[in-house]
Design a protein around this motif. Structure first.
Motif, PDB file in Angstrom:
ATOM      1  N   TRP A  72      42.053  35.438  34.113  1.00 57.31           N
ATOM      2  CA  TRP A  72      42.538  36.821  33.394  1.00 57.31           C
ATOM      3  C   TRP A  72      42.933  37.802  32.424  1.00 57.31           C
ATOM      4  CZ3 TRP A  72      46.188  40.526  35.734  1.00 57.31           C
ATOM      5  CH2 TRP A  72      46.701  41.273  34.643  1.00 57.31           C
ATOM      6  N   ASP A  73      42.505  36.853  31.186  1.00 59.81           N
ATOM      7  CA  ASP A  73      42.015  37.615  30.034  1.00 59.81           C
ATOM      8  C   ASP A  73      40.535  37.990  30.629  1.00 59.81           C
ATOM      9  OD1 ASP A  73      43.979  37.394  28.965  1.00 59.81           O
ATOM     10  OD2 ASP A  73      43.710  34.937  28.186  1.00 59.81           O
ATOM     11  N   LEU A  74      39.830  36.902  30.884  1.00 60.29           N
ATOM     12  CA  LEU A  74      37.985  37.377  31.107  1.00 60.29           C
ATOM     13  C   LEU A  74      38.103  38.835  31.812  1.00 60.29           C
ATOM     14  CD1 LEU A  74      36.850  33.994  31.977  1.00 60.29           C
ATOM     15  CD2 LEU A  74      36.051  35.786  29.712  1.00 60.29           C
ATOM     16  N   ALA A  75      39.044  38.631  33.226  1.00 55.75           N
ATOM     17  CA  ALA A  75      38.608  40.033  34.347  1.00 55.75           C
ATOM     18  C   ALA A  75      39.136  41.221  33.147  1.00 55.75           C
ATOM     19  CB  ALA A  75      39.893  40.052  35.460  1.00 55.75           C
ATOM     20  N   ARG A  76      40.564  41.016  32.425  1.00 54.95           N
ATOM     21  CA  ARG A  76      40.240  42.437  31.974  1.00 54.95           C
ATOM     22  C   ARG A  76      39.474  42.906  31.162  1.00 54.95           C
ATOM     23  NH1 ARG A  76      45.948  44.216  32.974  1.00 54.95           N
ATOM     24  NH2 ARG A  76      44.736  45.824  32.459  1.00 54.95           N
ATOM     25  N   ALA A  77      38.596  41.710  30.247  1.00 57.05           N
ATOM     26  CA  ALA A  77      37.735  42.147  29.123  1.00 57.05           C
ATOM     27  C   ALA A  77      36.958  42.501  30.042  1.00 57.05           C
ATOM     28  CB  ALA A  77      37.674  41.294  28.358  1.00 57.05           C
ATOM     29  N   ARG A  96      35.001  40.815  31.648  1.00 58.61           N
ATOM     30  CA  ARG A  96      33.449  39.592  32.180  1.00 58.61           C
ATOM     31  C   ARG A  96      33.689  39.443  33.562  1.00 58.61           C
ATOM     32  NH1 ARG A  96      35.093  37.332  26.308  1.00 58.61           N
ATOM     33  NH2 ARG A  96      33.718  35.572  27.131  1.00 58.61           N
ATOM     34  N   ALA A  97      33.500  39.876  34.901  1.00 57.20           N
ATOM     35  CA  ALA A  97      33.799  39.589  35.769  1.00 57.20           C
ATOM     36  C   ALA A  97      33.842  38.588  36.463  1.00 57.20           C
ATOM     37  CB  ALA A  97      33.112  40.590  37.039  1.00 57.20           C
ATOM     38  N   ALA A  98      31.613  37.600  36.119  1.00 58.95           N
ATOM     39  CA  ALA A  98      31.418  36.915  36.110  1.00 58.95           C
ATOM     40  C   ALA A  98      32.018  35.272  35.870  1.00 58.95           C
ATOM     41  CB  ALA A  98      29.729  36.363  35.949  1.00 58.95           C
ATOM     42  N   GLU A  99      32.585  35.742  34.987  1.00 57.28           N
ATOM     43  CA  GLU A  99      32.539  34.626  33.921  1.00 57.28           C
ATOM     44  C   GLU A  99      34.223  34.126  34.566  1.00 57.28           C
ATOM     45  OE1 GLU A  99      32.321  34.190  29.085  1.00 57.28           O
ATOM     46  OE2 GLU A  99      31.289  36.263  29.918  1.00 57.28           O
ATOM     47  N   ALA A 100      35.120  35.487  35.084  1.00 57.23           N
ATOM     48  CA  ALA A 100      36.372  34.850  35.250  1.00 57.23           C
ATOM     49  C   ALA A 100      36.144  35.065  36.721  1.00 57.23           C
ATOM     50  CB  ALA A 100      36.788  37.003  35.247  1.00 57.23           C
ATOM     51  N   ALA A 101      35.181  34.996  37.423  1.00 52.25           N
ATOM     52  CA  ALA A 101      35.355  33.962  38.959  1.00 52.25           C
ATOM     53  C   ALA A 101      34.846  32.455  39.082  1.00 52.25           C
ATOM     54  CB  ALA A 101      34.029  35.034  39.665  1.00 52.25           C
ATOM     55  N   THR A 102      34.215  32.479  37.601  1.00 51.97           N
ATOM     56  CA  THR A 102      33.473  31.097  37.790  1.00 51.97           C
ATOM     57  C   THR A 102      34.898  30.397  36.953  1.00 51.97           C
ATOM     58  OG1 THR A 102      31.613  31.046  37.015  1.00 51.97           O
ATOM     59  CG2 THR A 102      32.826  29.696  35.722  1.00 51.97           C
ATOM     60  N   GLY A 118      43.043  41.090  41.170  1.00 50.22           N
ATOM     61  CA  GLY A 118      43.405  42.218  41.598  1.00 50.22           C
ATOM     62  C   GLY A 118      42.639  43.112  41.037  1.00 50.22           C
ATOM     63  N   VAL A 119      42.379  42.398  39.621  1.00 50.69           N
ATOM     64  CA  VAL A 119      41.785  43.110  38.293  1.00 50.69           C
ATOM     65  C   VAL A 119      40.890  43.275  39.024  1.00 50.69           C
ATOM     66  CG1 VAL A 119      41.217  42.996  36.065  1.00 50.69           C
ATOM     67  CG2 VAL A 119      43.831  42.907  36.296  1.00 50.69           C
ATOM     68  N   LEU A 120      39.923  42.109  39.464  1.00 50.57           N
ATOM     69  CA  LEU A 120      38.078  41.375  40.141  1.00 50.57           C
ATOM     70  C   LEU A 120      38.046  42.703  41.229  1.00 50.57           C
ATOM     71  CD1 LEU A 120      38.172  38.568  39.020  1.00 50.57           C
ATOM     72  CD2 LEU A 120      36.891  40.277  37.849  1.00 50.57           C
ATOM     73  N   ALA A 121      38.957  42.481  42.493  1.00 43.62           N
ATOM     74  CA  ALA A 121      38.640  43.545  44.108  1.00 43.62           C
ATOM     75  C   ALA A 121      37.415  44.522  43.407  1.00 43.62           C
ATOM     76  CB  ALA A 121      40.015  43.860  43.955  1.00 43.62           C
ATOM     77  N   ALA A 147      28.001  39.586  43.753  1.00 46.40           N
ATOM     78  CA  ALA A 147      28.191  37.670  44.114  1.00 46.40           C
ATOM     79  C   ALA A 147      29.231  37.078  44.559  1.00 46.40           C
ATOM     80  CB  ALA A 147      26.803  37.686  44.719  1.00 46.40           C
ATOM     81  N   GLU A 148      29.115  36.840  42.105  1.00 41.57           N
ATOM     82  CA  GLU A 148      29.985  35.533  42.099  1.00 41.57           C
ATOM     83  C   GLU A 148      31.307  35.795  41.993  1.00 41.57           C
ATOM     84  OE1 GLU A 148      27.735  36.873  40.605  1.00 41.57           O
ATOM     85  OE2 GLU A 148      26.467  36.224  38.874  1.00 41.57           O
ATOM     86  N   VAL A 149      32.033  37.242  41.948  1.00 41.03           N
ATOM     87  CA  VAL A 149      32.946  38.005  42.660  1.00 41.03           C
ATOM     88  C   VAL A 149      33.329  37.832  43.721  1.00 41.03           C
ATOM     89  CG1 VAL A 149      34.851  40.125  42.117  1.00 41.03           C
ATOM     90  CG2 VAL A 149      32.678  39.240  40.497  1.00 41.03           C
TER      91      VAL A 149
END
Length: 449
Positions: free
Chosen positions: A384-389, A391-397, A423-426, A432-434
């Motif tokens: 959640w925190d990475l997505a809101r920051a 940092r999408a690829a890290e959040a997906a991992t 939802g934030v990453l959508a 590709a990672e997301v």
């Protein structure tokens, strides 16, 4: 070929040396306290290990034994690999029934809610506590003149410990309904029975209150917030009746957490402050640290950054004073990893996503992997925190790492956190990672629906 009898653990017996089983058990308990564990080790348990009845210890005992004998492995201590004893069916053939001496502590954990009261109460008590329906018995139908003694109180205390252990492994969703039944039985004892001594009565009140908090937490973790609120209020009332400051502090601690999670930050602060007042004379800096972090979480929810930072500072000061004998048994989860997680949640509530992610990452790295539910929770917070920051690829991992655990963890709270991150990453599905994470999350969500 599967053995039909227990094989004595001679290696473990050699490690005991000239000490009696009771003396060795006391050494195990002391070592447990050194690393913040709680184990109810006695001479009988040591005998079961040495006879081979326990082929592999549960995770808490494993950590204690490896602390006692640095550099040793479970095999060095004479135990079998966990995977070889985990399932009952794996140890039997089609025409060989499973011998009772081959069951391990791991097996005991799996069905404890079915039989936790069976070993220390009447059949009526067991039926009432677990809803087995023997002759239509209910908790209210317990004999009026039943005297409550050591056996019944120990059963309540054992139920608390076992429910917490199962929650650490699996989360609250699958446990809540079953755990509610022993709770009703415990309060039936309080309401209609006579304790043999004042000490027994005090322990029964404390045990019933702790059981109410444990069941309330299962409700909380599985999204049943009104049920959780009711159970915490029940525990608080029990604490007030019994004059039990430790139970009162615990009830306020959980009530504060629930208020924060349900959007009532001012109530969260008030409950945390009340908990600190109750805990002050108990002599446990770690308990005060946790309650102060609950206050910090409430202040973060109010947008009070200054008040939150001050509370976090006080919490760190108290935490750094270290563990002590006055620390409550239920606080075994509160280690540095949990401290980092609670601080991450504060910064997340204040919208400082990068700072929150740093603390959440530390929490995941510090967490004991055997606490599966909390590991999934910490990784969900990190996602959640990475997505809101941004940092999408890290959040997906990180999200994939949560999904890896969801076949073992049943927690509506964790699933809701992960769904929020998805939802934030959508909008970034093009990466590709997301996209891989979102597709897998959708599959898992659909399967669990």
């Amino acid at each position: 070929m599967v053995s039909t009898g227990a094989v004595p653990n001679l290696a473990f017996r050699r490690l005991r040396g000239p000490r009696s089983a009771g003396e060795f058990a006391a050494a195990v308990r002391r070592s447990a306290r050194e690393i913040g564990e709680q184990v109810a080790c006695d001479a009988r348990y040591i005998g079961r290990v040495e006879s081979g009845e326990i082929r592999c210890p549960n995770y808490a005992y494993e950590r204690v034994f490896l602390h006692m004998f640095p550099g040793a492995t479970l095999a060095d201590l004479g135990f079998s690999p966990r995977e070889s004893v985990r399932g009952r069916g794996a140890r039997t053939t089609a025409d060989t029934p499973p011998p009772p001496t081959l069951y391990s502590d791991t097996d005991e954990e799996s069905d404890v809610l079915r039989r936790v009261f069976m070993t220390s109460g009447t059949t009526t008590m067991a039926a009432a506590s677990l809803g087995l329906g023997l002759g239509g018995t209910s908790a209210a139908a317990l004999p009026d003149r039943h005297r409550v003694g050591e056996a019944e109180v120990s059963a309540v205390e054992k139920a608390v410990r076992r429910i917490r252990l199962l929650d650490d492994r699996h989360g609250g969703d699958g446990l809540y309904r079953r755990a509610s039944q022993p709770l009703r039985a415990a309060y039936a004892l309080l309401d209609s029975q006579t304790a043999t001594t004042r000490s027994t009565a005090d322990r029964l009140h404390a045990g019933a209150g702790e059981l109410a908090i444990s069941v309330g937490w299962l409700a909380h973790d599985s999204g049943r917030f009104e049920d959780a609120r009711s159970h915490y209020a029940e525990a608080l009332a029990t604490a007030r009746v019994a004059g039990d400051a430790a139970l009162e502090a615990h009830a306020f601690c959980n009530a504060s957490f629930l208020a924060r999670d349900t959007g009532r930050p001012r109530e969260s602060v008030r409950a945390a402050e009340a908990g600190q007042r109750a805990a002050q004379p108990l002599g446990s800096p770690r308990l005060l640290a946790l309650l102060t972090l609950r206050e910090a979480g409430g202040r973060a929810g109010l947008g009070d950054r200054t008040g939150c930072e001050r509370a976090i500072g006080r919490a760190h000061t108290a935490f750094e004073r270290g563990p002590c004998d006055a620390d409550p048994e239920w606080m075994t989860f509160f280690r540095e990893a949990e401290l980092e997680m609670l601080e991450a949640q504060c910064w997340s509530a204040l919208g400082d996503w990068s700072r929150a992610a740093r603390h959440a990452l530390r929490a995941t790295r510090l967490q004991d992997p055997h606490f599966t539910r909390n590991l999934a929770l910490y990784r969900a917070e990190l996602t959640w925190d990475l997505a809101r920051a941004g940092r999408a690829a890290e959040a997906a991992t990180a999200g994939h790492q949560v999904l890896d655990l969801l076949d073992r963890v049943q927690s509506s709270r964790i699933r809701a956190m992960l769904a929020g991150a998805a939802g934030v990453l959508a909008p970034q599905r093009g990466a590709a990672e997301v996209r891989g994470f979102l597709e897998r999350h959708a599959e898992v969500s659909e399967a669990g629906a």
